[in-house]
Design a protein around this motif. Structure first.
Motif, PDB file in Angstrom:
ATOM      1  N   PHE A   7      -4.278  -1.840   1.001  1.00 16.15           N
ATOM      2  CA  PHE A   7      -3.029  -1.284   1.515  1.00 16.15           C
ATOM      3  C   PHE A   7      -2.684  -0.030   0.718  1.00 16.15           C
ATOM      4  O   PHE A   7      -3.137   0.138  -0.414  1.00 16.15           O
ATOM      5  N   ASP A   8      -1.862   0.838   1.304  1.00 16.55           N
ATOM      6  CA  ASP A   8      -1.442   2.024   0.554  1.00 16.55           C
ATOM      7  C   ASP A   8      -0.570   1.594  -0.630  1.00 16.55           C
ATOM      8  O   ASP A   8      -0.112   0.452  -0.703  1.00 16.55           O
ATOM      9  N   ASP A   9      -0.373   2.514  -1.569  1.00 21.01           N
ATOM     10  CA  ASP A   9       0.363   2.179  -2.801  1.00 21.01           C
ATOM     11  C   ASP A   9       1.759   1.603  -2.536  1.00 21.01           C
ATOM     12  O   ASP A   9       2.117   0.580  -3.128  1.00 21.01           O
ATOM     13  N   PRO A  10       2.578   2.231  -1.681  1.00 19.32           N
ATOM     14  CA  PRO A  10       3.912   1.660  -1.463  1.00 19.32           C
ATOM     15  C   PRO A  10       3.869   0.252  -0.875  1.00 19.32           C
ATOM     16  O   PRO A  10       4.636  -0.619  -1.288  1.00 19.32           O
ATOM     17  N   THR A  11       2.967   0.009   0.069  1.00 19.74           N
ATOM     18  CA  THR A  11       2.881  -1.320   0.679  1.00 19.74           C
ATOM     19  C   THR A  11       2.410  -2.340  -0.345  1.00 19.74           C
ATOM     20  O   THR A  11       2.999  -3.429  -0.472  1.00 19.74           O
ATOM     21  N   SER A  12       1.368  -2.009  -1.110  1.00 14.98           N
ATOM     22  CA  SER A  12       0.891  -2.923  -2.158  1.00 14.98           C
ATOM     23  C   SER A  12       1.988  -3.202  -3.172  1.00 14.98           C
ATOM     24  O   SER A  12       2.201  -4.349  -3.577  1.00 14.98           O
ATOM     25  N   HIS A  13       2.687  -2.161  -3.582  1.00 16.45           N
ATOM     26  CA  HIS A  13       3.769  -2.309  -4.556  1.00 16.45           C
ATOM     27  C   HIS A  13       4.837  -3.264  -4.019  1.00 16.45           C
ATOM     28  O   HIS A  13       5.276  -4.180  -4.722  1.00 16.45           O
ATOM     29  N   ASN A  14       5.246  -3.057  -2.786  1.00 11.39           N
ATOM     30  CA  ASN A  14       6.307  -3.886  -2.211  1.00 11.39           C
ATOM     31  C   ASN A  14       5.856  -5.328  -1.998  1.00 11.39           C
ATOM     32  O   ASN A  14       6.650  -6.256  -2.160  1.00 11.39           O
ATOM     33  N   LEU A 100      -5.687  -4.384   7.924  1.00 11.97           N
ATOM     34  CA  LEU A 100      -6.341  -3.172   7.405  1.00 11.97           C
ATOM     35  C   LEU A 100      -7.191  -2.471   8.459  1.00 11.97           C
ATOM     36  O   LEU A 100      -7.477  -1.280   8.330  1.00 11.97           O
ATOM     37  N   SER A 101      -7.569  -3.191   9.511  1.00 10.52           N
ATOM     38  CA  SER A 101      -8.375  -2.568  10.569  1.00 10.52           C
ATOM     39  C   SER A 101      -7.522  -1.724  11.519  1.00 10.52           C
ATOM     40  O   SER A 101      -8.047  -1.066  12.407  1.00 10.52           O
ATOM     41  N   ASP A 102      -6.204  -1.732  11.325  1.00 12.12           N
ATOM     42  CA  ASP A 102      -5.291  -0.973  12.181  1.00 12.12           C
ATOM     43  C   ASP A 102      -4.504   0.048  11.346  1.00 12.12           C
ATOM     44  O   ASP A 102      -3.334  -0.160  11.030  1.00 12.12           O
ATOM     45  N   PRO A 103      -5.144   1.186  10.985  1.00 10.62           N
ATOM     46  CA  PRO A 103      -4.451   2.168  10.145  1.00 10.62           C
ATOM     47  C   PRO A 103      -3.217   2.772  10.810  1.00 10.62           C
ATOM     48  O   PRO A 103      -2.260   3.140  10.126  1.00 10.62           O
ATOM     49  N   VAL A 104      -3.205   2.828  12.139  1.00 11.82           N
ATOM     50  CA  VAL A 104      -2.033   3.367  12.832  1.00 11.82           C
ATOM     51  C   VAL A 104      -0.843   2.424  12.644  1.00 11.82           C
ATOM     52  O   VAL A 104       0.279   2.862  12.359  1.00 11.82           O
ATOM     53  N   GLY A 105      -1.078   1.130  12.755  1.00 11.62           N
ATOM     54  CA  GLY A 105      -0.006   0.154  12.551  1.00 11.62           C
ATOM     55  C   GLY A 105       0.512   0.171  11.124  1.00 11.62           C
ATOM     56  O   GLY A 105       1.710   0.038  10.887  1.00 11.62           O
ATOM     57  N   LEU A 106      -0.390   0.359  10.166  1.00 18.06           N
ATOM     58  CA  LEU A 106       0.024   0.383   8.765  1.00 18.06           C
ATOM     59  C   LEU A 106       0.773   1.666   8.406  1.00 18.06           C
ATOM     60  O   LEU A 106       1.486   1.707   7.412  1.00 18.06           O
ATOM     61  N   ALA A 107       0.605   2.697   9.229  1.00 20.62           N
ATOM     62  CA  ALA A 107       1.322   3.946   8.979  1.00 20.62           C
ATOM     63  C   ALA A 107       2.761   3.872   9.485  1.00 20.62           C
ATOM     64  O   ALA A 107       3.554   4.780   9.227  1.00 20.62           O
ATOM     65  N   ASP A 108       3.084   2.790  10.169  1.00 19.52           N
ATOM     66  CA  ASP A 108       4.417   2.619  10.756  1.00 19.52           C
ATOM     67  C   ASP A 108       5.400   2.061   9.728  1.00 19.52           C
ATOM     68  O   ASP A 108       5.744   0.886   9.734  1.00 19.52           O
ATOM     69  N   ARG A 109       5.796   2.915   8.807  1.00 22.59           N
ATOM     70  CA  ARG A 109       6.798   2.520   7.824  1.00 22.59           C
ATOM     71  C   ARG A 109       7.527   3.778   7.366  1.00 22.59           C
ATOM     72  O   ARG A 109       7.021   4.885   7.484  1.00 22.59           O
ATOM     73  N   ARG A 110       8.735   3.540   6.851  1.00 21.49           N
ATOM     74  CA  ARG A 110       9.506   4.659   6.318  1.00 21.49           C
ATOM     75  C   ARG A 110       8.862   5.163   5.037  1.00 21.49           C
ATOM     76  O   ARG A 110       8.245   4.394   4.302  1.00 21.49           O
ATOM     77  N   GLN A 111       9.054   6.438   4.782  1.00 18.74           N
ATOM     78  CA  GLN A 111       8.591   6.990   3.515  1.00 18.74           C
ATOM     79  C   GLN A 111       9.540   6.505   2.424  1.00 18.74           C
ATOM     80  O   GLN A 111      10.762   6.578   2.567  1.00 18.74           O
TER      81      GLN A 111
END
Length: 189
Positions: A7-14, A100-111
């Motif tokens: 997961f990206d850093d913010p998602t892993s952190h949270n 993780l196979s859906d990068p578009v779905g994982l990009a759906d979050r606030r900055q």
């Protein structure tokens, strides 16, 4: 301890923040429960939608009912909330490959605020001494060490006379590095 690699850093952190909260023991009374509810809802809302949907938040959405309950009720409710968070974390772990196979779905979050501050620090490193960027960091990091460091950056950028340019530049770079260090842990907002 669960693994949230990929997961990206913010998602892993949270997700790690939620894991720590899920291990917390009840304490206090109504006010402590209120703070837990607010914190968990804020952190879960920062997750991408496919991950967020794996967390049952029904026990968190209780309005103000807990203000009229006994401390024992609050402690029991705390335990049920943390059990739900553990269940959500188990679901994330079980469905990690699908998520993780859906990068578009994982990009759906606030900055996150941390990401915004890191972006501002990159701009500072690129553009140089920019008081407006330092002020933006102050606003984003208000109430944290980052805000104080940004105020100091503004002061350093505004200096007309500098006795030792090397010391001055080192202090600027040290402040920016400190802001970046803290911002990497500031993804829950």
């Amino acid at each position: 301890m669960r693994e949230f690699r990929g997961f990206d850093d913010p998602t892993s952190h949270n997700l790690l923040v939620l894991e720590r909260q899920a291990e917390s023991e009840p304490y206090g009374d109504h006010e402590a429960l209120q703070k837990l509810l607010e914190h968990l809802i804020t952190v879960v809302e920062m997750l991408p939608k496919p991950v967020r949907d794996l967390f049952p938040l029904g026990n968190c959405l209780i309005g103000d009912i807990h203000w009229n309950k006994s401390p024992a009720w609050c402690h029991e409710h705390w335990r049920s909330i943390t059990a739900d968070i553990r269940m959500g974390l188990d679901r994330v772990e079980a469905e990690r490959d699908r998520l993780l196979s859906d990068p578009v779905g994982l990009a759906d979050r606030r900055q996150s605020v941390g990401e915004q501050i890191l972006q501002a620090c990159r701009e500072l490193r690129t553009r140089g001494h920019d008081v407006e960027i330092a002020r933006r960091i102050q606003r984003l990091g208000a109430g944290t060490e980052m805000g104080g460091d940004a105020r100091e950056l503004e002061r350093l950028f505004s200096r007309k006379r500098v006795a030792d340019l090397g010391v001055h530049e080192n202090e600027i770079h040290r402040r920016i590095a400190h802001i970046e260090h803290i911002a990497h842990r500031y993804h829950h907002r």
